[in-house]
Enzyme design. Structure first.
Site, PDB file in Angstrom:
ATOM      1  N   GLY A  22      15.612  84.045 -91.321  1.00  0.00           N
ATOM      2  CA  GLY A  22      17.077  83.967 -91.246  1.00  0.00           C
ATOM      3  C   GLY A  22      17.734  85.116 -91.985  1.00  0.00           C
ATOM      4  N   ALA A  23      17.147  86.313 -91.855  1.00  0.00           N
ATOM      5  CA  ALA A  23      17.602  87.453 -92.666  1.00  0.00           C
ATOM      6  C   ALA A  23      18.742  88.226 -92.022  1.00  0.00           C
ATOM      7  CB  ALA A  23      16.422  88.392 -92.917  1.00  0.00           C
ATOM      8  N   ASN A  24      19.228  87.773 -90.881  1.00  0.00           N
ATOM      9  CA  ASN A  24      20.327  88.508 -90.243  1.00  0.00           C
ATOM     10  C   ASN A  24      21.693  88.065 -90.766  1.00  0.00           C
ATOM     11  OD1 ASN A  24      19.476  86.139 -88.386  1.00  0.00           O
ATOM     12  ND2 ASN A  24      21.620  86.510 -87.855  1.00  0.00           N
ATOM     13  N   ILE A  27      22.861  84.376 -96.997  1.00  0.00           N
ATOM     14  CA  ILE A  27      22.115  84.709 -98.202  1.00  0.00           C
ATOM     15  C   ILE A  27      20.771  85.369 -97.872  1.00  0.00           C
ATOM     16  CG2 ILE A  27      23.258  82.918 -99.578  1.00  0.00           C
ATOM     17  CD1 ILE A  27      20.844  81.179 -99.297  1.00  0.00           C
ATOM     18  N   SER A 152      18.723  72.804-101.095  1.00  0.00           N
ATOM     19  CA  SER A 152      20.177  72.664-101.238  1.00  0.00           C
ATOM     20  C   SER A 152      20.467  71.522-102.205  1.00  0.00           C
ATOM     21  CB  SER A 152      20.762  72.325 -99.867  1.00  0.00           C
ATOM     22  OG  SER A 152      22.077  71.830 -99.997  1.00  0.00           O
ATOM     23  N   TYR A 177      20.460  66.414 -92.336  1.00  0.00           N
ATOM     24  CA  TYR A 177      20.416  67.649 -93.149  1.00  0.00           C
ATOM     25  C   TYR A 177      19.811  67.330 -94.522  1.00  0.00           C
ATOM     26  CZ  TYR A 177      21.905  71.949 -95.518  1.00  0.00           C
ATOM     27  OH  TYR A 177      21.926  73.141 -96.228  1.00  0.00           O
TER      28      TYR A 177
HETATM   29  N1  LIG Z   1      25.686  78.453 -97.743  1.00  0.00           N
HETATM   30  C1  LIG Z   1      25.551  77.423 -98.548  1.00  0.00           C
HETATM   31  O1  LIG Z   1      26.498  76.990 -99.237  1.00  0.00           O
HETATM   32  C2  LIG Z   1      24.228  76.751 -98.685  1.00  0.00           C
HETATM   33  C3  LIG Z   1      24.115  75.692 -99.594  1.00  0.00           C
HETATM   34  C4  LIG Z   1      22.887  75.082 -99.770  1.00  0.00           C
HETATM   35  C5  LIG Z   1      21.784  75.533 -99.067  1.00  0.00           C
HETATM   36  N2  LIG Z   1      21.911  76.547 -98.177  1.00  0.00           N
HETATM   37  C6  LIG Z   1      20.708  76.977 -97.446  1.00  0.00           C
HETATM   38  O2  LIG Z   1      20.637  78.386 -97.431  1.00  0.00           O
HETATM   39  C7  LIG Z   1      19.875  78.823 -96.291  1.00  0.00           C
HETATM   40  C8  LIG Z   1      20.579  79.993 -95.614  1.00  0.00           C
HETATM   41  O3  LIG Z   1      21.821  79.578 -95.139  1.00  0.00           O
HETATM   42  P1  LIG Z   1      23.123  80.503 -95.134  1.00  0.00           P
HETATM   43  O4  LIG Z   1      24.126  79.798 -95.930  1.00  0.00           O
HETATM   44  O5  LIG Z   1      22.776  81.906 -95.439  1.00  0.00           O
HETATM   45  O6  LIG Z   1      23.547  80.313 -93.594  1.00  0.00           O
HETATM   46  P2  LIG Z   1      23.679  81.323 -92.352  1.00  0.00           P
HETATM   47  O7  LIG Z   1      24.531  82.474 -92.706  1.00  0.00           O
HETATM   48  O8  LIG Z   1      24.089  80.463 -91.213  1.00  0.00           O
HETATM   49  O9  LIG Z   1      22.191  81.801 -92.141  1.00  0.00           O
HETATM   50  C9  LIG Z   1      21.231  80.952 -91.579  1.00  0.00           C
HETATM   51  C10 LIG Z   1      20.176  81.793 -90.929  1.00  0.00           C
HETATM   52  O10 LIG Z   1      19.197  80.920 -90.369  1.00  0.00           O
HETATM   53  C11 LIG Z   1      18.940  81.365 -89.055  1.00  0.00           C
HETATM   54  N3  LIG Z   1      18.404  80.319 -88.204  1.00  0.00           N
HETATM   55  C12 LIG Z   1      18.980  79.142 -87.828  1.00  0.00           C
HETATM   56  N4  LIG Z   1      18.178  78.491 -86.983  1.00  0.00           N
HETATM   57  C13 LIG Z   1      17.070  79.260 -86.817  1.00  0.00           C
HETATM   58  C14 LIG Z   1      15.896  79.151 -86.041  1.00  0.00           C
HETATM   59  N5  LIG Z   1      15.678  78.118 -85.206  1.00  0.00           N
HETATM   60  N6  LIG Z   1      14.969  80.131 -86.114  1.00  0.00           N
HETATM   61  C15 LIG Z   1      15.163  81.195 -86.909  1.00  0.00           C
HETATM   62  N7  LIG Z   1      16.264  81.380 -87.638  1.00  0.00           N
HETATM   63  C16 LIG Z   1      17.213  80.417 -87.593  1.00  0.00           C
HETATM   64  C17 LIG Z   1      20.284  81.871 -88.557  1.00  0.00           C
HETATM   65  O11 LIG Z   1      20.104  82.677 -87.403  1.00  0.00           O
HETATM   66  P3  LIG Z   1      21.325  82.904 -86.341  1.00  0.00           P
HETATM   67  O12 LIG Z   1      22.255  83.884 -86.990  1.00  0.00           O
HETATM   68  O13 LIG Z   1      20.634  83.416 -85.144  1.00  0.00           O
HETATM   69  O14 LIG Z   1      21.980  81.552 -86.154  1.00  0.00           O
HETATM   70  C18 LIG Z   1      20.714  82.663 -89.784  1.00  0.00           C
HETATM   71  O15 LIG Z   1      20.071  83.904 -89.817  1.00  0.00           O
HETATM   72  C19 LIG Z   1      19.721  77.583 -95.414  1.00  0.00           C
HETATM   73  O16 LIG Z   1      18.407  77.066 -95.563  1.00  0.00           O
HETATM   74  C20 LIG Z   1      20.716  76.582 -95.984  1.00  0.00           C
HETATM   75  O17 LIG Z   1      20.326  75.237 -95.799  1.00  0.00           O
HETATM   76  C21 LIG Z   1      23.103  77.176 -97.983  1.00  0.00           C
END
Ligand SMILES: NC(=O)c1ccc[n+]([C@@H]2O[C@H](COP(=O)([O-])OP(=O)(O)OC[C@H]3O[C@@H](n4cnc5c(N)ncnc54)[C@H](OP(=O)(O)O)[C@@H]3O)[C@@H](O)[C@H]2O)c1
Length: 312
Positions: A22-24, A27, A152, A177
């Site tokens: 999910g590096a695109n 975080i 999380s 979730y």
């Molecule tokens: N942001 C917060 O406040 C928060 C809080 C607690 C935990 N987290 C955790 O932090 C992590 C990263 O989340 P983020 O906040 O950075 O969200 P984000 O910006 O939505 O990034 C999520 C990433 O996961 C990828 N992804 C989703 N489904 C996938 C799949 N089937 N195969 C491969 N990649 C997939 C997305 O790809 P696409 O761009 O193609 O959709 C995107 O690159 C998650 O595990 C989340 O549960 C975040």
């Protein structure tokens, strides 16, 4: 320990190879960029090739010396996970860091992965479970190799419904979730125990970003949730830059023990700089972790091979 740890404190990573799922976006993107800045060779493991190429190009602009590659990984398909792991094995002689970061939140209505698993449990937990099992051999015997699994604060509301893991009988988007994020921690800590028992030098740690404004809040949740979270993002969330620090700390802070969970240090762990933090009692439950592990092996059809590094 420095008082306020930042990405500038990441030790030199030259000669190390990292995979960030999910590096695109969010975080994961920041973590990948900062690891390249510290000298690591980083594989952006993404499901959308165009988004991956754009992220790589943005990183390359920010860090001209970046050694970066894009790999195709859809965690909601076990065939894709296997294909990605085979590609890594072909292209890289070893792996030092695996950051299990990708995730999806509060999907509504209930959706299924290619293999028929509930989307959040299947992607956030089972996809990373299988990926780790397939890549662990590449990490054996490397100096300071670490698996970091992103959970999380929502793990605290999670319950593992062993009699309905796929939420077939009853589905709640936030319950699913929470279950997936509790599964992330049970997995990370069980992996740590198994690695230690086998005499491996690979370490398994976990991290959470607090509350960070990213695409997570808008990717899968229904409209009303998205509207509420848009307000929350403005009023309460920290940046993705800050949210990435716990992952980076867990991945690189010297001497950090396997089994450590890292999160932000302020405002109920919602924001701030990284430090080791606690979990719910359920996340440290060893019996539940063993049971989930066995069921995850059965569901993914993948048996982990955990050996001491010397015999791997
Ligand atoms: N942001 C917060 O406040 C928060 C809080 C607690 C935990 N987290 C955790 O932090 C992590 C990263 O989340 P983020 O906040 O950075 O969200 P984000 O910006 O939505 O990034 C999520 C990433 O996961 C990828 N992804 C989703 N489904 C996938 C799949 N089937 N195969 C491969 N990649 C997939 C997305 O790809 P696409 O761009 O193609 O959709 C995107 O690159 C998650 O595990 C989340 O549960 C975040």
């Amino acid at each position: 320990m420095p008082n306020k740890w930042t990405a500038a404190d990441i030790p030199d990573q030259h000669g190390r190879t990292a995979v960030v799922t999910g590096a695109n976006s969010g975080i994961g993107f920041v973590a990948a960029r900062e690891l390249t800045r510290a000298g690591a060779r980083v594989v952006l493991a993404v499901r959308n090739a165009q988004k991956g190429a754009e992220a790589a190009s943005t990183i390359q602009t920010a860090v001209p010396s970046a050694e970066i590659e894009v790999g195709s990984l859809d965690l909601s398909s076990l065939a894709s996970v296997r294909g990605f792991a085979e590609w890594v094995a072909r292209e890289h002689e070893g792996l030092d860091l695996l950051i299990n970061n990708a995730g999806v939140m509060a999907a509504s209505p209930r959706q299924k992965t290619a293999d028929g698993f509930e989307l959040q449990f299947g992607t956030n937990h089972l996809g990373h479970f299988a990926l780790t099992g397939l890549l662990l051999d590449r990490m054996a015997g490397r100096d300071d190799a670490r698996v970091v699994t992103v959970s999380s604060g929502a793990h605290r509301m999670g319950r593992i419904k062993f009699d309905d893991l796929q939420s077939e009988r009853s589905y709640g988007r936030w319950r699913a979730y929470g279950q997936s994020k509790l599964s992330n921690l049970l997995f990370a800590f069980e992996l740590d125990r198994r690695l230690r028992a086998a005499g491996s030098t690979v370490r398994s740690l976990a991290a959470h970003p607090g509350y960070a404004a990213t695409n997570l809040q808008f990717a899968a949740a229904p409209r009303l949730d998205r509207m509420v979270m848009a307000v929350g993002n403005r009023l309460m969330a920290q940046s993705a830059e800050m949210g990435a620090l716990p992952l980076l700390y867990a991945a690189t802070y010297p001497g950090l023990e396997g089994g450590t969970y890292v999160g932000p240090d302020s405002f109920f762990e919602q924001r701030g700089h990284p430090k080791p933090v606690g979990t719910s009692p359920a996340a440290r439950g060893e019996e539940a972790a063993r049971r989930l592990w066995a069921m995850s092996e059965e569901l993914t059809g993948l048996q982990f091979r955990i050996t001491s590094d010397t015999s791997a």
